[in-house]
Design a protein around this motif. Structure first.
Motif, PDB file in Angstrom:
ATOM      1  N   PHE A   5      24.929  23.649 103.085  1.00  0.00           N
ATOM      2  CA  PHE A   5      25.429  23.557 101.715  1.00  0.00           C
ATOM      3  C   PHE A   5      25.706  24.960 101.205  1.00  0.00           C
ATOM      4  O   PHE A   5      24.779  25.723 100.960  1.00  0.00           O
ATOM      5  CB  PHE A   5      24.367  22.907 100.813  1.00  0.00           C
ATOM      6  N   LEU A   6      26.976  25.309 101.041  1.00  0.00           N
ATOM      7  CA  LEU A   6      27.290  26.613 100.453  1.00  0.00           C
ATOM      8  C   LEU A   6      27.634  26.431  98.979  1.00  0.00           C
ATOM      9  O   LEU A   6      28.609  26.966  98.482  1.00  0.00           O
ATOM     10  CB  LEU A   6      28.444  27.274 101.214  1.00  0.00           C
TER      11      LEU A   6
ATOM     12  N   ILE B 192      30.560  23.199 110.375  1.00  0.00           N
ATOM     13  CA  ILE B 192      31.506  24.177 109.845  1.00  0.00           C
ATOM     14  C   ILE B 192      32.383  23.549 108.761  1.00  0.00           C
ATOM     15  O   ILE B 192      32.691  24.158 107.744  1.00  0.00           O
ATOM     16  CB  ILE B 192      32.359  24.745 110.982  1.00  0.00           C
ATOM     17  N   TYR B 193      32.753  22.264 108.970  1.00  0.00           N
ATOM     18  CA  TYR B 193      33.584  21.595 107.973  1.00  0.00           C
ATOM     19  C   TYR B 193      32.794  21.337 106.695  1.00  0.00           C
ATOM     20  O   TYR B 193      33.316  21.476 105.598  1.00  0.00           O
ATOM     21  CB  TYR B 193      34.149  20.285 108.533  1.00  0.00           C
ATOM     22  N   LEU B 194      31.510  20.985 106.837  1.00  0.00           N
ATOM     23  CA  LEU B 194      30.704  20.789 105.636  1.00  0.00           C
ATOM     24  C   LEU B 194      30.557  22.113 104.902  1.00  0.00           C
ATOM     25  O   LEU B 194      30.621  22.176 103.666  1.00  0.00           O
ATOM     26  CB  LEU B 194      29.325  20.221 105.999  1.00  0.00           C
ATOM     27  N   GLY B 195      30.391  23.202 105.679  1.00  0.00           N
ATOM     28  CA  GLY B 195      30.312  24.525 105.067  1.00  0.00           C
ATOM     29  C   GLY B 195      31.557  24.821 104.259  1.00  0.00           C
ATOM     30  O   GLY B 195      31.479  25.275 103.118  1.00  0.00           O
ATOM     31  N   ILE B 196      32.724  24.532 104.845  1.00  0.00           N
ATOM     32  CA  ILE B 196      33.979  24.836 104.143  1.00  0.00           C
ATOM     33  C   ILE B 196      34.145  23.928 102.921  1.00  0.00           C
ATOM     34  O   ILE B 196      34.535  24.378 101.844  1.00  0.00           O
ATOM     35  CB  ILE B 196      35.187  24.695 105.087  1.00  0.00           C
ATOM     36  N   VAL B 197      33.830  22.639 103.085  1.00  0.00           N
ATOM     37  CA  VAL B 197      33.963  21.709 101.954  1.00  0.00           C
ATOM     38  C   VAL B 197      33.070  22.146 100.795  1.00  0.00           C
ATOM     39  O   VAL B 197      33.506  22.189  99.636  1.00  0.00           O
ATOM     40  CB  VAL B 197      33.615  20.259 102.383  1.00  0.00           C
ATOM     41  N   THR B 198      31.808  22.507 101.097  1.00  0.00           N
ATOM     42  CA  THR B 198      30.903  22.869 100.010  1.00  0.00           C
ATOM     43  C   THR B 198      31.283  24.216  99.397  1.00  0.00           C
ATOM     44  O   THR B 198      31.139  24.416  98.192  1.00  0.00           O
ATOM     45  CB  THR B 198      29.437  22.908 100.490  1.00  0.00           C
ATOM     46  N   LEU B 199      31.803  25.125 100.244  1.00  0.00           N
ATOM     47  CA  LEU B 199      32.284  26.398  99.698  1.00  0.00           C
ATOM     48  C   LEU B 199      33.463  26.155  98.763  1.00  0.00           C
ATOM     49  O   LEU B 199      33.526  26.709  97.649  1.00  0.00           O
ATOM     50  CB  LEU B 199      32.692  27.339 100.837  1.00  0.00           C
ATOM     51  N   ALA B 200      34.386  25.284  99.196  1.00  0.00           N
ATOM     52  CA  ALA B 200      35.534  24.952  98.352  1.00  0.00           C
ATOM     53  C   ALA B 200      35.046  24.296  97.060  1.00  0.00           C
ATOM     54  O   ALA B 200      35.556  24.584  95.967  1.00  0.00           O
ATOM     55  CB  ALA B 200      36.490  24.027  99.100  1.00  0.00           C
ATOM     56  N   PHE B 201      34.027  23.428  97.168  1.00  0.00           N
ATOM     57  CA  PHE B 201      33.446  22.782  95.992  1.00  0.00           C
ATOM     58  C   PHE B 201      32.910  23.834  95.016  1.00  0.00           C
ATOM     59  O   PHE B 201      33.139  23.756  93.806  1.00  0.00           O
ATOM     60  CB  PHE B 201      32.328  21.828  96.443  1.00  0.00           C
ATOM     61  N   SER B 202      32.209  24.843  95.560  1.00  0.00           N
ATOM     62  CA  SER B 202      31.700  25.934  94.717  1.00  0.00           C
ATOM     63  C   SER B 202      32.827  26.600  93.949  1.00  0.00           C
ATOM     64  O   SER B 202      32.718  26.851  92.745  1.00  0.00           O
ATOM     65  CB  SER B 202      31.060  27.038  95.566  1.00  0.00           C
ATOM     66  N   LEU B 203      33.906  26.914  94.678  1.00  0.00           N
ATOM     67  CA  LEU B 203      35.006  27.648  94.046  1.00  0.00           C
ATOM     68  C   LEU B 203      35.729  26.775  93.035  1.00  0.00           C
ATOM     69  O   LEU B 203      36.143  27.251  91.976  1.00  0.00           O
ATOM     70  CB  LEU B 203      35.975  28.152  95.118  1.00  0.00           C
ATOM     71  N   VAL B 204      35.857  25.480  93.347  1.00  0.00           N
ATOM     72  CA  VAL B 204      36.461  24.551  92.379  1.00  0.00           C
ATOM     73  C   VAL B 204      35.621  24.542  91.102  1.00  0.00           C
ATOM     74  O   VAL B 204      36.143  24.645  89.994  1.00  0.00           O
ATOM     75  CB  VAL B 204      36.560  23.120  92.962  1.00  0.00           C
TER      76      VAL B 204
ATOM     77  N   ASP C 264      24.320  31.873  96.055  1.00  0.00           N
ATOM     78  CA  ASP C 264      24.297  31.422  97.452  1.00  0.00           C
ATOM     79  C   ASP C 264      24.016  32.554  98.436  1.00  0.00           C
ATOM     80  O   ASP C 264      23.230  32.400  99.370  1.00  0.00           O
ATOM     81  CB  ASP C 264      25.614  30.739  97.809  1.00  0.00           C
ATOM     82  N   VAL C 265      24.668  33.685  98.194  1.00  0.00           N
ATOM     83  CA  VAL C 265      24.477  34.823  99.087  1.00  0.00           C
ATOM     84  C   VAL C 265      23.016  35.233  99.109  1.00  0.00           C
ATOM     85  O   VAL C 265      22.397  35.410 100.165  1.00  0.00           O
ATOM     86  CB  VAL C 265      25.341  36.005  98.610  1.00  0.00           C
ATOM     87  N   ARG C 266      22.440  35.343  97.908  1.00  0.00           N
ATOM     88  CA  ARG C 266      21.053  35.766  97.791  1.00  0.00           C
ATOM     89  C   ARG C 266      20.108  34.761  98.444  1.00  0.00           C
ATOM     90  O   ARG C 266      19.189  35.133  99.174  1.00  0.00           O
ATOM     91  CB  ARG C 266      20.726  35.914  96.307  1.00  0.00           C
TER      92      ARG C 266
END
Lengths: 285, 337
Positions: free
Chosen positions: B74-75, B129-141, B259-261
């Motif tokens: 989960f990103l 990797i796809y879940l990572g990208i989806v959740t990252l995109a969710f964060s940015l949205v 997330d980074v932290r």
């Protein structure tokens, strides 16, 4: 019409950005989250060289070489343990490692070059194209992208090295059995992918400018286009780049950049959920 | 596949069988953390640092449950915490609802979103990797919707929180103990799940999902449960933090901020260990303060730390110390993990 042309120009750059990422992912199974930082590193080297009075072509050549060299350095140093893993484990470890590299590079770049921007705004007379006035810088940038992408396609389709790259992308073990040296081919692909990132610095410097803080945004754009085109598919990345470029230009004009970015992100999510192999479809990647 | 996709040691360690030994580390950690403000003389500066430490530790416990226990990358920790916070603040400011109603509403929203993401990932069989990208995109949205929805969210400037104003929530000392209580609650939930049948399922699916399914583990249900509980944890901290700070803005919950932290904290402390999030949070908070003069270069330090950990010390500090301890205890005994 002007919007569409603008979009195509932007899209070609997105395509250039994404093919580098997708090429490396397809062959090496490494999703390089430091891809945007490669662009920024190239831009900073180019800007510093220009500032020191180097001729334009030399400075830009240096920029492209920097990105290619940085990418291959990543491949032969930090990423080496990654290749001992296979499948999902490799992808995840490479993702986390390159994320670390991205932070490290971002901090270093922003710290060292807080005010440096690569800006190649040579006096640009506008030209008439399809009845619309376009900036010649935009045309030059698009031509650079088209030549680079075309060259890449020719390389992949017709040369021995290209065949080696494509065969490794499809089946790592099978290609190895046929005598393809995975390490050497991989280094070549990192050089190629990195150099394409370096070229993005050049084209982006032509149409606007690249600053030290652009790394993350560039990576995100590359990721979106790569995902929409299908991870590891070069042709998909090109088509998706141009398509999203047009969508971006048209949407940004009508509803603003913030919501446009949301649209692109949602497009990436929808593609992953509905058609993970990308808009060009087909089985596997 | 061993551990969350090659992270952490291969052998998944089960929690101690006796209740006393299982919960003792939590008791010790909470007593130590409870004494910290007294030893520092209760200065406002150190207390607010302490609150930040507890908040990031609590986030990391949630991430540990989702990523460490069920290998779901989960990103979007910041976005889930932020969704709860904004939900709570908006309900409170617009309709004058009290915090005891708005915070649970926010937590509910976060749990729904987290569970939804998990459910989508499971039902579409998304690779990590796809879940990572989806959740990252969710964060940015999420961040961009906050920026774009100015009438509701205040855009870039954020919102001043009405709820909790002028109460003990805004006092640093009280808040420190409130967040300590939240952290302890999260740790207890984490350990209780580890010791339950669900935790047994987590360990099984972390080793090998197919084998776990064959052994009768409902993999889909286990993953979605982890997503729901983890997101609820994130939401409870996010919403409470908003009420304490009295102010929310998109940067409070930005990917680069949270997330980074959390990733550094958990990687440093040790993925899949009970106290890893706490140890990691303490180290990161202290180091962060020491490195403050470095400015932008702090990010470089974080990056290098991540690279070094993932290259060489994937077991994290808690396990490294534990195995050193055991080696010292048994002299030439074999390493247990």
């Amino acid at each position: 019409m002007a919007l569409v042309l603008d979009g195509v120009a932007f899209g070609l750059q997105l395509a250039l950005l994404a093919t580098g990422l997708t090429l490396i992912y397809g062959l090496a199974g490494v999703l390089n989250l430091a891809h945007g930082q490669l662009v920024v590193a190239a831009a900073m080297v180019g800007a510093v060289a220009l500032g020191a009075g180097a001729p334009v072509l030399l400075a830009l050549g240096l920029a492209v070489v920097t990105a290619g060299a940085a990418a291959v350095l990543l491949d032969v140093t930090l990423l080496r343990p990654v290749y001992r893993l296979r499948g999902q484990a490799r992808v995840l470890l490479s993702l986390l490692l390159t994320l670390g590299v991205a932070f490290a590079a971002d901090g270093l770049l922003v710290h060292s070059f807080p005010f440096t921007r690569l800006n190649l705004s040579v006096a640009t007379p506008s030209v008439e194209l399809l009845g619309v006035t376009v900036r010649s810088a935009s045309v030059v940038a698009s031509l650079v992208a088209i030549v680079a992408l075309g060259g890449l396609v020719v390389l992949l389709r017709t040369t021995r090295v290209g065949r080696a790259i494509r065969s490794l992308t499809q089946d790592e073990e099978g290609a190895q059995l046929c005598g393809v040296d995975p390490g050497r081919t991989r280094r070549l692909v990192f050089v190629l992918g990195g150099s394409m990132a370096g070229l993005v610095a050049v084209t982006q410097g032509l149409v606007s400018s690249v600053g030290a803080t652009s790394g993350l945004d560039l990576t995100i754009f590359a990721l979106i286009v790569t995902v929409v085109g299908g991870l590891g598919r070069v042709s998909g990345a090109v088509v998706a780049g141009v398509l999203l470029g047009v969508v971006h230009a048209v949407a940004a004009f009508h509803i603003g950049t913030v919501l446009t970015f949301v649209i692109l992100l949602v497009a990436a999510i929808v593609v992953i959920l509905v058609r993970p192999s990308g808009i060009l479809g087909g089985a596997g990647s | 596949m061993s551990g969350p996709l090659g992270l952490g040691p291969g052998g998944v360690v089960a929690p101690p069988a006796s209740s006393l030994r299982a919960y003792l580390p939590i008791v010790v950690a909470s007593v130590v953390l409870a004494l910290v403000p007294l030893s520092l003389g209760g200065s406002r500066y150190f207390l607010s640092l302490g609150v930040h430490l507890l908040v990031v530790a609590s986030y990391a416990v949630a991430f540990n449950l989702v990523f460490g226990s069920t290998s779901q990358l989960f990103l979007c920790q910041g976005a889930l915490a932020g969704a709860a916070a904004y939900c709570s603040v908006i309900l409170g400011n617009r309709y004058g609802l009290p915090l005891w109603l708005t915070i649970p509403a926010g937590v509910g929203l976060a749990a729904l979103l987290g569970g939804g993401l998990s459910w989508v990932a499971v039902s579409r069989r998304l690779e990590v990797i796809y879940l990572g990208i989806v959740t990252l995109a969710f964060s940015l949205v999420f961040t961009n919707l906050l920026l774009g929805g100015r009438e509701l969210t205040g855009g870039e400037t954020g919102l001043v929180v009405d709820g909790g104003a002028g109460t003990w929530l805004r006092s640093p000392a009280a808040a420190y103990y409130l967040f300590l209580a939240l952290l302890v609650g999260h740790l207890v939930v984490y350990r209780a799940i580890e010791r339950s049948r669900l935790g047994w399922g987590f360990r099984a699916l972390r080793d090998d999902e197919v084998a776990a399914a064959l052994a009768g583990v409902d993999v889909a249900r286990a993953k979605v449960t982890a997503g729901v509980v983890g997101a609820a944890m994130l939401g409870s901290v996010g919403a409470t933090f908003a009420a304490h700070e009295g102010f929310v803005s998109p940067t409070t919950f930005a990917f680069g901020e949270v997330d980074v932290r959390v990733l550094v904290v958990l990687a440093l402390g040790g993925v899949g260990t009970l106290l890893g999030p706490v140890v990691g949070a303490v180290v990161v908070t202290v180091v962060d303060e020491l490195l403050r003069p470095l400015g932008q270069l702090r990010l470089t330090v974080y990056g290098v730390v991540l690279v070094v950990i993932f290259l060489g010390f994937r077991q994290g500090m808690v396990r490294s110390v534990r195995s050193l301890w055991m080696r010292a205890g048994t002299r030439a005994g074999p390493r247990t993990d």
